[in-house]
Design a protein around this motif. Structure first.
Motif, short mmCIF file in Angstrom:
data_model
loop_
_atom_site.label_atom_id
_atom_site.label_comp_id
_atom_site.label_asym_id
_atom_site.label_seq_id
_atom_site.Cartn_x
_atom_site.Cartn_y
_atom_site.Cartn_z
N UNK A 174 0.80 -1.25 0.10
CA UNK A 174 0.05 0.09 0.16
C UNK A 174 0.78 1.27 0.15
N UNK A 175 0.65 2.18 -1.05
CA UNK A 175 1.77 3.23 -1.09
C UNK A 175 1.30 4.33 -0.17
N UNK A 192 -0.89 1.95 -8.74
CA UNK A 192 -0.46 2.08 -7.33
C UNK A 192 -1.79 1.99 -6.45
N UNK A 193 -1.74 1.33 -5.37
CA UNK A 193 -2.85 0.92 -4.47
C UNK A 193 -2.17 1.75 -3.53
N UNK A 194 -3.11 3.05 -3.08
CA UNK A 194 -2.52 3.73 -2.11
C UNK A 194 -3.30 3.51 -0.67
N UNK A 195 -2.82 3.97 0.47
CA UNK A 195 -3.15 3.90 1.51
C UNK A 195 -4.76 4.64 1.65
N UNK A 196 -4.55 5.80 1.10
CA UNK A 196 -5.71 6.66 0.89
C UNK A 196 -7.07 5.90 0.15
N UNK A 197 -6.23 5.20 -1.18
CA UNK A 197 -7.62 4.34 -1.85
C UNK A 197 -8.16 3.48 -0.80
N UNK A 198 -7.34 2.65 -0.10
CA UNK A 198 -7.82 1.65 0.68
C UNK A 198 -9.11 2.17 1.74
N UNK A 200 -13.99 1.71 12.36
CA UNK A 200 -12.80 1.57 13.19
C UNK A 200 -11.87 1.20 12.02
N UNK A 201 -11.49 1.92 11.03
CA UNK A 201 -10.57 1.59 10.03
C UNK A 201 -9.08 2.03 10.54
N UNK A 202 -8.20 1.21 10.44
CA UNK A 202 -6.89 1.49 11.23
C UNK A 202 -5.63 0.73 10.43
N UNK A 203 -4.45 1.53 10.22
CA UNK A 203 -3.32 1.10 9.91
C UNK A 203 -2.79 0.25 10.85
N UNK A 209 5.07 -1.93 2.62
CA UNK A 209 3.93 -3.21 3.37
C UNK A 209 3.10 -2.24 4.48
N UNK A 210 1.84 -2.67 4.36
CA UNK A 210 0.89 -2.13 5.34
C UNK A 210 -0.09 -2.95 5.50
#
Ligand SMILES: C[S@@+](CC[C@H](N)C(=O)[O-])C[C@H]1O[C@@H](n2cnc3c(N)ncnc32)[C@H](O)[C@@H]1O
Length: 126
Positions: free
Chosen positions: A46-47, A91-97, A108-111, A118-119
């Motif tokens: 995840x970018x 790219x699959x970004x963290x923001x897109x996820x 309750x979305x958490x990284x 890698x995330x």
């Protein structure tokens, strides 16, 4: 799968390979099949959303592949660098996820983990 039939969805190093339109369709389906309170876990490439941090993450990751030369497998270094170069075009970004999860009824979305590219993102179906 039946709607609201699954307790959890988990994926590892797979969703980033899909085109953005497929990721969008997939998140709709994951949302449909999960029960309320169902768990979403995605451990993936995840970018980072900050382009400067992403550039550093990518450079560090490519350098880490030097290990394959030390192990006597330079062909693996070449293949991994090629795969990461391909990923840069899609790219699959963290923001897109996070956007896809918010848009499809997750809370309750958490990284919960990040190391370089890698995330691991977790969320709970509302
Ligand atoms: C790195 S492997 C991870 C497999 C497994 N989740 C694991 O952790 O061992 C990536 C997987 O994504 C699949 N894959 C890659 N691109 C795909 C695509 N466009 N559509 C469906 N599957 C794909 C590959 O076949 C492979 O099984």
């Amino acid at each position: 799968m039946e709607s609201e039939s699954a307790d959890a969805f988990a994926a590892a190093f797979t969703l980033h390979n899909f085109k953005e339109v497929v990721r969008t369709q997939l998140l709709e389906q994951i949302s449909r099949i999960l029960k309320k309170g169902g768990l979403f876990v995605n451990a993936d490439i995840l970018t980072h959303d900050d382009p400067i941090k992403h550039k550093k993450d990518l450079e560090d990751q490519l350098r880490a592949f030097d290990i394959f030369e030390k192990l006597g497998h330079p062909e693996l270094k070449r293949e991994w660098i090629k795969h990461y170069a391909e990923d840069q075009k899609n790219k699959f970004t963290e923001a897109e996820q996070i956007f896809l999860l918010k848009n499809n009824g997750f809370a309750d979305i958490q990284t919960v983990f990040r190391k370089r590219l890698e995330a691991t993102v977790t969320a709970v179906k509302k």
